[in-house]
Design an enzyme around this catalytic site. Structure first.
Site, PDB file in Angstrom:
ATOM      1  N   ASN A 151       5.496 -42.023  13.368  1.00  0.00           N
ATOM      2  CA  ASN A 151       6.257 -43.007  12.589  1.00  0.00           C
ATOM      3  C   ASN A 151       6.001 -44.456  12.993  1.00  0.00           C
ATOM      4  O   ASN A 151       5.955 -45.341  12.147  1.00  0.00           O
ATOM      5  CB  ASN A 151       7.754 -42.693  12.661  1.00  0.00           C
ATOM      6  CG  ASN A 151       8.305 -42.740  14.073  1.00  0.00           C
ATOM      7  OD1 ASN A 151       7.627 -42.371  15.028  1.00  0.00           O
ATOM      8  ND2 ASN A 151       9.548 -43.169  14.201  1.00  0.00           N
ATOM      9  N   GLY A 205      -5.712 -34.584  17.849  1.00  0.00           N
ATOM     10  CA  GLY A 205      -5.591 -33.219  17.362  1.00  0.00           C
ATOM     11  C   GLY A 205      -4.143 -32.835  17.171  1.00  0.00           C
ATOM     12  O   GLY A 205      -3.238 -33.668  17.277  1.00  0.00           O
ATOM     13  N   THR A 206      -3.910 -31.567  16.898  1.00  0.00           N
ATOM     14  CA  THR A 206      -2.561 -31.089  16.601  1.00  0.00           C
ATOM     15  C   THR A 206      -1.783 -30.803  17.885  1.00  0.00           C
ATOM     16  O   THR A 206      -2.362 -30.628  18.964  1.00  0.00           O
ATOM     17  CB  THR A 206      -2.615 -29.811  15.757  1.00  0.00           C
ATOM     18  OG1 THR A 206      -3.210 -28.760  16.534  1.00  0.00           O
ATOM     19  CG2 THR A 206      -3.411 -30.029  14.477  1.00  0.00           C
ATOM     20  N   GLY A 207      -0.466 -30.689  17.720  1.00  0.00           N
ATOM     21  CA  GLY A 207       0.378 -30.358  18.855  1.00  0.00           C
ATOM     22  C   GLY A 207       0.108 -28.977  19.422  1.00  0.00           C
ATOM     23  O   GLY A 207      -0.057 -28.827  20.642  1.00  0.00           O
ATOM     24  N   PRO A 208       0.047 -27.923  18.592  1.00  0.00           N
ATOM     25  CA  PRO A 208      -0.174 -26.582  19.128  1.00  0.00           C
ATOM     26  C   PRO A 208      -1.488 -26.412  19.887  1.00  0.00           C
ATOM     27  O   PRO A 208      -1.555 -25.606  20.818  1.00  0.00           O
ATOM     28  CB  PRO A 208      -0.158 -25.699  17.865  1.00  0.00           C
ATOM     29  CG  PRO A 208       0.710 -26.441  16.910  1.00  0.00           C
ATOM     30  CD  PRO A 208       0.401 -27.896  17.158  1.00  0.00           C
ATOM     31  N   GLY A 211      -1.908 -30.792  22.061  1.00  0.00           N
ATOM     32  CA  GLY A 211      -0.680 -31.147  22.753  1.00  0.00           C
ATOM     33  C   GLY A 211      -0.288 -30.127  23.803  1.00  0.00           C
ATOM     34  O   GLY A 211       0.037 -30.474  24.947  1.00  0.00           O
ATOM     35  N   GLU A 249      11.946 -38.507  24.363  1.00  0.00           N
ATOM     36  CA  GLU A 249      12.736 -39.302  23.404  1.00  0.00           C
ATOM     37  C   GLU A 249      12.618 -38.601  22.068  1.00  0.00           C
ATOM     38  O   GLU A 249      11.535 -38.548  21.484  1.00  0.00           O
ATOM     39  CB  GLU A 249      12.225 -40.737  23.353  1.00  0.00           C
ATOM     40  CG  GLU A 249      13.209 -41.706  22.687  1.00  0.00           C
ATOM     41  CD  GLU A 249      12.996 -41.822  21.192  1.00  0.00           C
ATOM     42  OE1 GLU A 249      13.788 -41.202  20.440  1.00  0.00           O
ATOM     43  OE2 GLU A 249      12.066 -42.510  20.772  1.00  0.00           O
ATOM     44  N   CYS A 283      13.542 -43.112  14.492  1.00  0.00           N
ATOM     45  CA  CYS A 283      14.542 -42.294  15.183  1.00  0.00           C
ATOM     46  C   CYS A 283      15.871 -43.026  15.323  1.00  0.00           C
ATOM     47  O   CYS A 283      16.925 -42.397  15.460  1.00  0.00           O
ATOM     48  CB  CYS A 283      14.020 -41.880  16.548  1.00  0.00           C
ATOM     49  SG  CYS A 283      13.572 -43.251  17.636  1.00  0.00           S
ATOM     50  N   GLU A 464      13.452 -45.125  29.236  1.00  0.00           N
ATOM     51  CA  GLU A 464      12.278 -45.994  29.296  1.00  0.00           C
ATOM     52  C   GLU A 464      12.739 -47.444  29.223  1.00  0.00           C
ATOM     53  O   GLU A 464      13.831 -47.737  28.731  1.00  0.00           O
ATOM     54  CB  GLU A 464      11.314 -45.676  28.156  1.00  0.00           C
ATOM     55  CG  GLU A 464      10.693 -44.296  28.252  1.00  0.00           C
ATOM     56  CD  GLU A 464       9.790 -43.971  27.076  1.00  0.00           C
ATOM     57  OE1 GLU A 464       8.579 -43.790  27.285  1.00  0.00           O
ATOM     58  OE2 GLU A 464      10.302 -43.913  25.940  1.00  0.00           O
TER      59      GLU A 464
END
Length: 483
Positions: A151, A205-208, A211, A249, A283, A464
């Site tokens: 975002n 790349g992707t989270g799965p 990440g 976060e 958020c 943070e």
């Protein structure tokens, strides 16, 4: 425009991969970039590069590290226009927002931490009865894994990179696969600024795949993550085996509380902004408005009128105030929240699906949605309990202070809130009772990097900010010397 092909940045070099992911321009639904579909192989290479760079980087003086970050900030500032256009194309946000808020804030992040960390204060204590002096010393942790969301791509990534490397760590970053372009562009800036190879690495790349490989890697000492609560829970579990330091976060279901003595000339424009900035994809955005009964009807009329002044359209146009949502799937998800509310007896006063959205023909397939205001909704409704992360806000009445505090706290999230009242005593009382990490009183989104930022409950773990980040990205030891 020629299609962009993003490359990983490992050990100071741009690296290609065998497979790529399509990245879409949300305003047109057209593929505009190809993103590496990285996995454990690329993550392992990046971590190894970071490990090799750590001894030299951690021994550099803070002043040396500061000079490099300040140089990077200067280069980024000089290329603000290019970065703003890329951020708008990649994420769907308005160009105006990217130019006036997000890229400038990325510059501020680099400059702030580059200067703030030049001075650090340690603790010491003299124990005469034992003839010793105690003092603390902070050292960098090692390789830091930084996972940033889609975002506010560059803004939030630099909020992690700057303190991590200034503290002497090396980093492996995994930006969102949906908004990777400006992170990739930033690598060239770091290289031009003179950062040594391996200090900053980017694996896309992707989270799965990418990440999870980063989170599970035994040589990654800490993880800083910004994103969804569901993903944060997964990271929490994966990191447990290696006792990694964590900063998470995550989501929010943020409330604004408007008392009947509020200054509505200030409150209404600010709460409209808090609901719909970045299409509601922040958020910290407000999705629940609690308005005291004495002013409820007049507030709702004024809020709806102000909302209707917002212009949804092509993000690159200067007069657009609301751009496109990030993806087709996310647009459908946000619309389902509204559909469910209507099915439960709520009413939409403006926005989806009541009003017609007019768009130029080349943007007809884009992921646009009108800012939507819902009333007549129960606190138990899904749209009052779950994070929507889109241009949707619910407005409900309340009677008194104790009631509204209890209702505002009755969610699983606790990121932020805002309180609107000219009664100073009431402002302090309510702020101290709200179960959130940040409370804005008679304002919204006034950020100070020196103040702790984070959430409670399912909105986060850790904080943070200047000194909170310094503590997170370092380990402290006590030294006791006999004299």
């Amino acid at each position: 425009m020629e299609m962009i092909q993003v490359s990983n940045f490992i050990g100071g070099h741009f690296c290609t991969v065998d497979h790529y992911i399509d990245s879409y321009d949300p305003s047109s639904a057209q593929v505009w970039a190809r993103i590496p579909d990285s996995g454990s192989t690329e993550v392992n290479s990046a971590v190894e590069a970071a490990k090799l760079a750590f001894p030299g980087w951690s021994k550099r003086t803070v002043a040396d590290r500061s000079r490099i970050l300040l140089k990077a900030a200067e280069i980024l500032e000089n290329r603000l226009e290019d970065f703003a256009v890329a951020e708008s194309r990649d994420q769907g946000k308005t160009l105006t927002q990217a130019k006036t808020i997000e890229i400038p804030r990325a510059v501020i992040n680099l400059r702030h931490f580059a200067t703030a960390f030049l001075s650090s204060i340690e603790k010491s204590k003299l124990q005469d009865e034992f003839g010793v002096v105690n003092y603390t010393a902070r050292k960098p942790v090692g390789v830091a894994g930084l996972i940033s969301p889609w975002n506010l791509p560059l803004y939030l990534l630099t909020f992690k990179i700057a303190p991590a490397v200034m503290a002497g760590n090396t980093v492996v970053c995994k930006p969102s696969e949906m908004t990777s372009v400006t992170s990739w562009m930033l690598c060239d800036i770091f290289r031009e600024a003179g950062i040594p190879p391996g200090v900053v690495n980017m694996v896309f790349g992707t989270g799965p795949k990418a990440g999870e490989a980063l989170v599970k890697h035994p040589d990654v000492a800490l993880i800083s993550f910004t994103g969804s609560t569901l993903t944060g829970q997964r990271i929490y579990r994966l990191a447990a085996d290696h006792y990694k330091k964590l900063s998470l976060e995550m989501g929010g279901k943020n409330a604004a509380i408007i008392f009947d003595d509020a200054n509505l000339d200030m409150c209404i424009p600010a709460t409209v902004k808090s609901a719909f900035l970045n299409q509601g994809e922040v958020c910290l955005c407000t999705s629940r408005l609690f308005v005291q009964k004495g002013i409820y009807d007049s507030f709702v009329r004024a809020f709806v009128h102000e909302t209707r002044q917002l212009k949804v359209g092509p993000p690159l146009k200067n007069d657009t105030t609301v751009g496109a949502l990030i993806s087709a799937d996310h647009l459908s998800k946000v619309q389902r929240f509204v559909d469910d509310a209507l099915a439960s007896g709520a009413s939409v006063l403006t926005g989806y699906p009541e009003d017609r959205l007019e768009l130029p023909s080349e943007y007809k397939n884009g992921y646009f949605m009108l800012p939507t205001v819902i009333v007549g909704v129960e606190d138990s409704a899904v749209c009052m309990k779950e994070e929507i992360f889109g241009p949707v806000v619910c407005i409900v009445p309340f009677s008194d202070e104790n009631e509204v505090v209890e209702r505002a706290n009755d969610v699983k999230y606790g990121l932020c809130a805002s309180v609107w009242s000219t009664d100073v005593g009431r402002v302090h009382r309510v702020a101290n009772e709200l179960q959130v990490g940040t409370v804005w009183c008679n304002c919204w989104l006034v950020r100070c990097l020196d103040m702790p930022f984070g959430g409670v409950k399912q909105s986060g773990l850790g904080r943070e900010g200047t000194w909170d980040s310094y503590e997170f990205y370092t380990e402290v030891k006590t030294v006791c010397v006999k004299y």
